[in-house]
Design a protein around this motif. Sequence first.
Motif, short mmCIF file in Angstrom:
data_model
loop_
_atom_site.label_atom_id
_atom_site.label_comp_id
_atom_site.label_asym_id
_atom_site.label_seq_id
_atom_site.Cartn_x
_atom_site.Cartn_y
_atom_site.Cartn_z
N PHE A 64 81.23 33.55 41.40
CA PHE A 64 80.02 34.38 41.45
C PHE A 64 79.43 34.41 42.86
O PHE A 64 79.00 35.46 43.33
CB PHE A 64 78.99 33.87 40.43
N SER A 65 79.45 33.26 43.55
CA SER A 65 78.97 33.22 44.94
C SER A 65 79.80 34.15 45.82
O SER A 65 79.26 34.86 46.67
CB SER A 65 79.06 31.80 45.50
N GLN A 67 81.40 36.76 44.88
CA GLN A 67 81.04 38.13 44.51
C GLN A 67 79.76 38.56 45.24
O GLN A 67 79.68 39.65 45.80
CB GLN A 67 80.82 38.14 42.99
N LEU A 68 78.76 37.63 45.26
CA LEU A 68 77.50 37.94 45.94
C LEU A 68 77.74 38.09 47.45
O LEU A 68 77.20 38.99 48.09
CB LEU A 68 76.47 36.84 45.70
N ARG A 69 78.58 37.20 48.00
CA ARG A 69 78.81 37.23 49.44
C ARG A 69 79.50 38.54 49.83
O ARG A 69 79.14 39.18 50.81
CB ARG A 69 79.65 36.03 49.88
N GLU A 71 79.33 41.34 48.36
CA GLU A 71 78.36 42.42 48.23
C GLU A 71 77.44 42.45 49.45
O GLU A 71 77.12 43.51 49.99
CB GLU A 71 77.56 42.24 46.94
N LEU A 72 77.03 41.24 49.90
CA LEU A 72 76.16 41.15 51.07
C LEU A 72 76.89 41.61 52.34
O LEU A 72 76.30 42.26 53.20
CB LEU A 72 75.64 39.72 51.24
N ASP A 75 77.08 45.28 52.37
CA ASP A 75 75.75 45.77 52.67
C ASP A 75 75.49 45.72 54.18
O ASP A 75 74.98 46.66 54.79
CB ASP A 75 74.74 44.91 51.91
N THR B 303 75.43 28.98 37.67
CA THR B 303 75.87 29.86 38.75
C THR B 303 74.80 30.87 39.16
O THR B 303 74.79 31.33 40.29
CB THR B 303 77.11 30.66 38.33
N ASP B 305 74.57 33.71 37.46
CA ASP B 305 75.16 34.99 37.10
C ASP B 305 74.35 35.67 35.98
O ASP B 305 74.57 35.42 34.80
CB ASP B 305 76.62 34.78 36.66
N LYS B 343 71.18 30.68 45.16
CA LYS B 343 72.50 31.02 45.68
C LYS B 343 72.40 31.98 46.86
O LYS B 343 73.05 31.79 47.89
CB LYS B 343 73.32 31.65 44.54
N ILE B 347 73.67 31.44 50.67
CA ILE B 347 74.70 32.29 51.27
C ILE B 347 74.19 32.89 52.59
O ILE B 347 74.87 32.84 53.61
CB ILE B 347 75.13 33.41 50.30
N ARG B 360 69.56 45.22 45.62
CA ARG B 360 70.92 45.72 45.76
C ARG B 360 71.93 44.80 45.04
O ARG B 360 72.86 45.24 44.40
CB ARG B 360 71.29 45.86 47.24
N LEU B 361 71.69 43.48 45.17
CA LEU B 361 72.59 42.53 44.51
C LEU B 361 72.50 42.67 42.98
O LEU B 361 73.50 42.59 42.28
CB LEU B 361 72.26 41.10 44.93
#
Lengths: 83, 418
Positions: A64-65, A67-69, A71-72, A75, B303, B305, B343, B347, B360-361
């Motif tokens: 999941f991290s 996936q977020l990374r 996306e960022l 962006d 997580t 999620d 999270k 990041i 956006r996320l």
Amino acid sequence: MSSEKKAATTTQPPAVKPVEAPSVLEEDDEFEEFEDEKWTKEDEDENEAQWSDDWDDEKIDDDFSKQLRDELERDKAAQPMQV
Amino acid sequence: MAGLNVRVKRDLAAYIVQLERSINVGDGDLLASLLRKNSLSKFQNKNQVLLNLESQIDSVRTEVIEDNIIGHLQPPYDRVASEHLKAIICLKKSNYVEAYVHQAQVVTDFLEIWKEPPKPGDYNSALNTVSVDLRLIGRLADRELNGKGQMEDKCQDAGRLLMNVFSACNQSRDESKKQCLLSIVNSLFKIYFQLGTLRLCKNLIKTVENKGSLPINSYTIAQRVTYKFYTGRLNMSNSRFKQAETDLDFAFKKCTVKSKKNKRQILLYLIPAKILVGKLPRSTLLKTYNLVQFEEISKAVCTGDLRSFTVAMDAYHSFFIRKGTFLIMELSKTLVYRSFIKKITNIVKDTKIPLSKIKRLLTSLGIEMDIGEIECVLANLIFSGYIRGYVSHFHSTLVVAGSGPFPPIINITGKNEE
């Protein structure tokens, strides 16, 4: 006199509260009476390891991290000027 | 038919002999086994004489019972025995409402025996037996009434009757008789939870925990486990999650592993309580007790999620509703939001996160929220203490504290519990 009481069982029950019916009738929900009133320590299970309390860390290597990374990153690529 | 009746008469006589013996020597356990509905309890030491009798008793008219019992045994035992057997006959014919009426008479009469026994002895287990059976028959009777479209009032009546038993236990000057108190309280809990009249539990707890009452440790472990299961659930419904976790944790740990079903029942409430104080169930535990419903949700709490949380909540919506834990499970969404934000800050390695970035996320997860909604969720997280920081409305940015922005959950959930 007949001992049979068919009449009572063949009567159609009125269809009331059809949604609630299963929860009322669900035998599973019963907290059962115990077979024995007493037992020994050997019958108990005090194992704390069945629970995890060390999950709340700073790790960001799970799916999941990632996936977020991703996306960022996408962006950031789209808006290079953003601070 | 005549041959059968001879057998029944012989078994009835044997039953009376055993009852007499239990009365004469004050053998409470034997008495209890003679007044227990074998057909109702799956286990317990079954009494062979009663089993023989039960196997053929449905062919007997109640008059035969009365003729062979009343006067053949000292009163008031004869009436208790005859009402008990009549209840068994009704049960075998699935006449639960009628069985309930007989069993209610058994409890009323036996309570008087228990108060002033003709012979010294321990009558607690017998009183407990007839009380438990009353509740179980009341349940069956209400089901029968429900099927006929009539008012279900037998569980309620059982509650009223057991309140009399409760008062008698509580008012008894005899310490040994007070030993009955917790088992009767537990029976009442079961009735009140079934009827949804939880407010009636409060006085019971007050009595049990009163300084003048027996210390809780003096009751059997089975009764204590049951008691904590229900107080835990009560605390849960009053949003006292920390206390709920303590009670249910005790119940789960102390519950005998031989009763997997009860352990699973406890977990249905213990898992949500644990999650809310930041302890997640391991997969092995969920598999052992066939509780996969919690798997994705606790993973999502870890997580952050949000999407898989929502998917799992939708999938098991009716399960949680049925168990009465849906709203509590919804509360864990706060923890998923917390992990989600945590999270992101980890990041981006920054204490400032523009709300547009969060939006956006969320969109990438298929969750559409406008900036106002996001601000609201964050304000709630900050207000409850799950995140240390603030939302700058002007800059439309979340600013988290430089050090310790996400305090341990255990320090937050339930911090306002008295």
